[in-house]
Design a protein around this motif. Sequence first.
Motif, PDB file in Angstrom:
ATOM      1  N   ASP A   8      29.928 102.693   2.835  1.00  0.00           N
ATOM      2  CA  ASP A   8      30.789 103.253   3.872  1.00  0.00           C
ATOM      3  C   ASP A   8      32.243 103.406   3.433  1.00  0.00           C
ATOM      4  O   ASP A   8      32.998 104.145   4.070  1.00  0.00           O
ATOM      5  CB  ASP A   8      30.711 102.416   5.147  1.00  0.00           C
ATOM      6  N   GLU A   9      32.653 102.743   2.367  1.00  0.00           N
ATOM      7  CA  GLU A   9      34.012 102.914   1.848  1.00  0.00           C
ATOM      8  C   GLU A   9      34.018 104.124   0.915  1.00  0.00           C
ATOM      9  O   GLU A   9      33.423 104.091  -0.158  1.00  0.00           O
ATOM     10  CB  GLU A   9      34.467 101.659   1.105  1.00  0.00           C
ATOM     11  N   THR A  10      34.703 105.175   1.329  1.00  0.00           N
ATOM     12  CA  THR A  10      34.616 106.440   0.602  1.00  0.00           C
ATOM     13  C   THR A  10      35.138 106.336  -0.828  1.00  0.00           C
ATOM     14  O   THR A  10      34.595 106.978  -1.735  1.00  0.00           O
ATOM     15  CB  THR A  10      35.378 107.548   1.348  1.00  0.00           C
ATOM     16  N   LYS A  11      36.180 105.543  -1.058  1.00  0.00           N
ATOM     17  CA  LYS A  11      36.720 105.418  -2.416  1.00  0.00           C
ATOM     18  C   LYS A  11      35.724 104.726  -3.337  1.00  0.00           C
ATOM     19  O   LYS A  11      35.542 105.134  -4.494  1.00  0.00           O
ATOM     20  CB  LYS A  11      38.048 104.658  -2.390  1.00  0.00           C
ATOM     21  N   VAL A  12      35.091 103.693  -2.829  1.00  0.00           N
ATOM     22  CA  VAL A  12      34.085 102.987  -3.626  1.00  0.00           C
ATOM     23  C   VAL A  12      32.891 103.895  -3.890  1.00  0.00           C
ATOM     24  O   VAL A  12      32.377 103.973  -5.012  1.00  0.00           O
ATOM     25  CB  VAL A  12      33.624 101.699  -2.921  1.00  0.00           C
ATOM     26  N   ALA A  13      32.452 104.598  -2.862  1.00  0.00           N
ATOM     27  CA  ALA A  13      31.321 105.521  -3.015  1.00  0.00           C
ATOM     28  C   ALA A  13      31.627 106.594  -4.043  1.00  0.00           C
ATOM     29  O   ALA A  13      30.782 106.922  -4.887  1.00  0.00           O
ATOM     30  CB  ALA A  13      30.982 106.156  -1.662  1.00  0.00           C
ATOM     31  N   SER A  14      32.843 107.146  -3.988  1.00  0.00           N
ATOM     32  CA  SER A  14      33.241 108.189  -4.928  1.00  0.00           C
ATOM     33  C   SER A  14      33.296 107.651  -6.353  1.00  0.00           C
ATOM     34  O   SER A  14      32.882 108.333  -7.305  1.00  0.00           O
ATOM     35  CB  SER A  14      34.603 108.757  -4.522  1.00  0.00           C
ATOM     36  N   PHE A  15      33.785 106.428  -6.510  1.00  0.00           N
ATOM     37  CA  PHE A  15      33.859 105.799  -7.831  1.00  0.00           C
ATOM     38  C   PHE A  15      32.463 105.626  -8.426  1.00  0.00           C
ATOM     39  O   PHE A  15      32.222 105.957  -9.596  1.00  0.00           O
ATOM     40  CB  PHE A  15      34.554 104.442  -7.706  1.00  0.00           C
ATOM     41  N   ILE A  16      31.540 105.121  -7.616  1.00  0.00           N
ATOM     42  CA  ILE A  16      30.168 104.926  -8.100  1.00  0.00           C
ATOM     43  C   ILE A  16      29.514 106.261  -8.419  1.00  0.00           C
ATOM     44  O   ILE A  16      28.876 106.434  -9.463  1.00  0.00           O
ATOM     45  CB  ILE A  16      29.341 104.166  -7.046  1.00  0.00           C
ATOM     46  N   GLU A  17      29.669 107.226  -7.507  1.00  0.00           N
ATOM     47  CA  GLU A  17      29.072 108.547  -7.701  1.00  0.00           C
ATOM     48  C   GLU A  17      29.567 109.192  -8.989  1.00  0.00           C
ATOM     49  O   GLU A  17      28.775 109.717  -9.791  1.00  0.00           O
ATOM     50  CB  GLU A  17      29.396 109.444  -6.510  1.00  0.00           C
ATOM     51  N   LYS A  18      30.868 109.163  -9.205  1.00  0.00           N
ATOM     52  CA  LYS A  18      31.442 109.779 -10.403  1.00  0.00           C
ATOM     53  C   LYS A  18      30.910 109.116 -11.664  1.00  0.00           C
ATOM     54  O   LYS A  18      30.515 109.793 -12.623  1.00  0.00           O
ATOM     55  CB  LYS A  18      32.969 109.671 -10.362  1.00  0.00           C
ATOM     56  N   GLY A  19      30.878 107.782 -11.666  1.00  0.00           N
ATOM     57  CA  GLY A  19      30.402 107.069 -12.854  1.00  0.00           C
ATOM     58  C   GLY A  19      28.940 107.348 -13.146  1.00  0.00           C
ATOM     59  O   GLY A  19      28.560 107.559 -14.305  1.00  0.00           O
ATOM     60  N   LEU A  20      28.115 107.367 -12.111  1.00  0.00           N
ATOM     61  CA  LEU A  20      26.688 107.616 -12.318  1.00  0.00           C
ATOM     62  C   LEU A  20      26.423 109.042 -12.777  1.00  0.00           C
ATOM     63  O   LEU A  20      25.561 109.278 -13.636  1.00  0.00           O
ATOM     64  CB  LEU A  20      25.916 107.323 -11.031  1.00  0.00           C
ATOM     65  N   LYS A  21      27.154 109.999 -12.218  1.00  0.00           N
ATOM     66  CA  LYS A  21      26.966 111.389 -12.643  1.00  0.00           C
ATOM     67  C   LYS A  21      27.378 111.573 -14.100  1.00  0.00           C
ATOM     68  O   LYS A  21      26.762 112.357 -14.838  1.00  0.00           O
ATOM     69  CB  LYS A  21      27.757 112.330 -11.733  1.00  0.00           C
ATOM     70  N   GLN A  22      28.407 110.867 -14.539  1.00  0.00           N
ATOM     71  CA  GLN A  22      28.818 110.948 -15.935  1.00  0.00           C
ATOM     72  C   GLN A  22      27.729 110.409 -16.868  1.00  0.00           C
ATOM     73  O   GLN A  22      27.665 110.799 -18.033  1.00  0.00           O
ATOM     74  CB  GLN A  22      30.118 110.175 -16.148  1.00  0.00           C
ATOM     75  N   GLU A  23      26.886 109.538 -16.340  1.00  0.00           N
ATOM     76  CA  GLU A  23      25.800 108.984 -17.140  1.00  0.00           C
ATOM     77  C   GLU A  23      24.516 109.800 -17.009  1.00  0.00           C
ATOM     78  O   GLU A  23      23.484 109.428 -17.556  1.00  0.00           O
ATOM     79  CB  GLU A  23      25.544 107.531 -16.751  1.00  0.00           C
ATOM     80  N   GLY A  24      24.579 110.889 -16.263  1.00  0.00           N
ATOM     81  CA  GLY A  24      23.447 111.803 -16.209  1.00  0.00           C
ATOM     82  C   GLY A  24      22.536 111.665 -15.014  1.00  0.00           C
ATOM     83  O   GLY A  24      21.525 112.367 -14.921  1.00  0.00           O
ATOM     84  N   TYR A  25      22.862 110.775 -14.082  1.00  0.00           N
ATOM     85  CA  TYR A  25      22.029 110.627 -12.894  1.00  0.00           C
ATOM     86  C   TYR A  25      22.363 111.698 -11.855  1.00  0.00           C
ATOM     87  O   TYR A  25      23.511 112.143 -11.759  1.00  0.00           O
ATOM     88  CB  TYR A  25      22.239 109.259 -12.251  1.00  0.00           C
ATOM     89  N   ALA A  26      21.361 112.088 -11.074  1.00  0.00           N
ATOM     90  CA  ALA A  26      21.609 112.890  -9.876  1.00  0.00           C
ATOM     91  C   ALA A  26      21.907 111.897  -8.757  1.00  0.00           C
ATOM     92  O   ALA A  26      21.189 110.913  -8.599  1.00  0.00           O
ATOM     93  CB  ALA A  26      20.394 113.738  -9.532  1.00  0.00           C
ATOM     94  N   VAL A  27      22.977 112.141  -7.998  1.00  0.00           N
ATOM     95  CA  VAL A  27      23.432 111.152  -7.019  1.00  0.00           C
ATOM     96  C   VAL A  27      23.662 111.793  -5.654  1.00  0.00           C
ATOM     97  O   VAL A  27      24.350 112.808  -5.537  1.00  0.00           O
ATOM     98  CB  VAL A  27      24.753 110.489  -7.479  1.00  0.00           C
ATOM     99  N   ASP A  28      23.089 111.177  -4.623  1.00  0.00           N
ATOM    100  CA  ASP A  28      23.394 111.528  -3.239  1.00  0.00           C
ATOM    101  C   ASP A  28      24.110 110.336  -2.615  1.00  0.00           C
ATOM    102  O   ASP A  28      23.808 109.183  -2.928  1.00  0.00           O
ATOM    103  CB  ASP A  28      22.118 111.838  -2.447  1.00  0.00           C
ATOM    104  N   VAL A  29      25.047 110.607  -1.711  1.00  0.00           N
ATOM    105  CA  VAL A  29      25.836 109.550  -1.079  1.00  0.00           C
ATOM    106  C   VAL A  29      25.763 109.685   0.433  1.00  0.00           C
ATOM    107  O   VAL A  29      25.937 110.789   0.971  1.00  0.00           O
ATOM    108  CB  VAL A  29      27.309 109.599  -1.531  1.00  0.00           C
ATOM    109  N   VAL A  30      25.498 108.569   1.120  1.00  0.00           N
ATOM    110  CA  VAL A  30      25.593 108.517   2.578  1.00  0.00           C
ATOM    111  C   VAL A  30      26.433 107.298   2.944  1.00  0.00           C
ATOM    112  O   VAL A  30      26.611 106.378   2.133  1.00  0.00           O
ATOM    113  CB  VAL A  30      24.206 108.450   3.262  1.00  0.00           C
ATOM    114  N   HIS A  31      26.951 107.292   4.184  1.00  0.00           N
ATOM    115  CA  HIS A  31      27.955 106.289   4.533  1.00  0.00           C
ATOM    116  C   HIS A  31      27.564 105.359   5.680  1.00  0.00           C
ATOM    117  O   HIS A  31      28.399 104.598   6.156  1.00  0.00           O
ATOM    118  CB  HIS A  31      29.278 106.990   4.867  1.00  0.00           C
ATOM    119  N   ASP A  32      26.322 105.427   6.155  1.00  0.00           N
ATOM    120  CA  ASP A  32      25.901 104.511   7.212  1.00  0.00           C
ATOM    121  C   ASP A  32      24.413 104.212   7.083  1.00  0.00           C
ATOM    122  O   ASP A  32      23.671 104.916   6.390  1.00  0.00           O
ATOM    123  CB  ASP A  32      26.214 105.084   8.595  1.00  0.00           C
ATOM    124  N   GLY A  33      23.975 103.153   7.745  1.00  0.00           N
ATOM    125  CA  GLY A  33      22.601 102.700   7.618  1.00  0.00           C
ATOM    126  C   GLY A  33      21.573 103.664   8.172  1.00  0.00           C
ATOM    127  O   GLY A  33      20.470 103.791   7.645  1.00  0.00           O
TER     128      GLY A  33
END
Length: 224
Positions: A8-33
């Motif tokens: 739910d923390e957008t900055k943390v989500a963006s950080f994880i998403e960016k890092g994973l995409k740089q490693e070649g993963y396809a990434v989807d992000v959602v912010h609530d349960g």
Amino acid sequence: MRILVVEDETKVASFIEKGLKQEGYAVDVVHDGQAAIGQATSFDYDLVILDLMLPKVPGLEALKTIRLAKPKLPVMILSAKSELDDRVIGLDTGADDYMAKPFAFAELSARIRALLRRGQQEDTRLRIADLEMDTARRIVTRAGQRLDLTVKEYAVLEFLLRNAERPITRTMIIEHVWDIHFDSISNVVDVHINSLRNKIDKGFTPTLIHTVRGVGYILTEHQA
């Protein structure tokens, strides 16, 4: 590999998403349960990274629902709740791993690789004929010759290797290599396959990437 990040923390989500995409993963992000349950149960993911303190539906409740629907889907909890009791409850509820915040991305990445390997019969090396991929070092060779692949080429090839000798549709490739915002009308899969053919088949025998007419592609050392 396609990963769902629930944070739910957008900055943390963006950080994880960016890092994973740089490693070649396809990434989807959602912010609530609630969104996490919908995404994880409706789409084909290889891993879920789940925060616990989420709006709408708490992380543990989301985990219970996801686990009931998909018992074998790897789920890693990534939470600021770092006490021993929190970790025990998270693992007992169905998480495959538990990592506390703050975290080092290098460790998160290593834990993801470990979870994705878990339950697989192969080691960190995927092979067919004289083509080999070292998934730990992210190195691909053919007949001992190192091949220079882009991030997406590597991801497409890894998916083909993990499904060697099986016909794979374009949709299957899209669902595992690109995120949910991908334009499925695009011919980008064919473009990447053609590029891979130039790198792993041109000048080598046997040919490994074959077209299955009306279906998609197959990675095999036998004539398709």
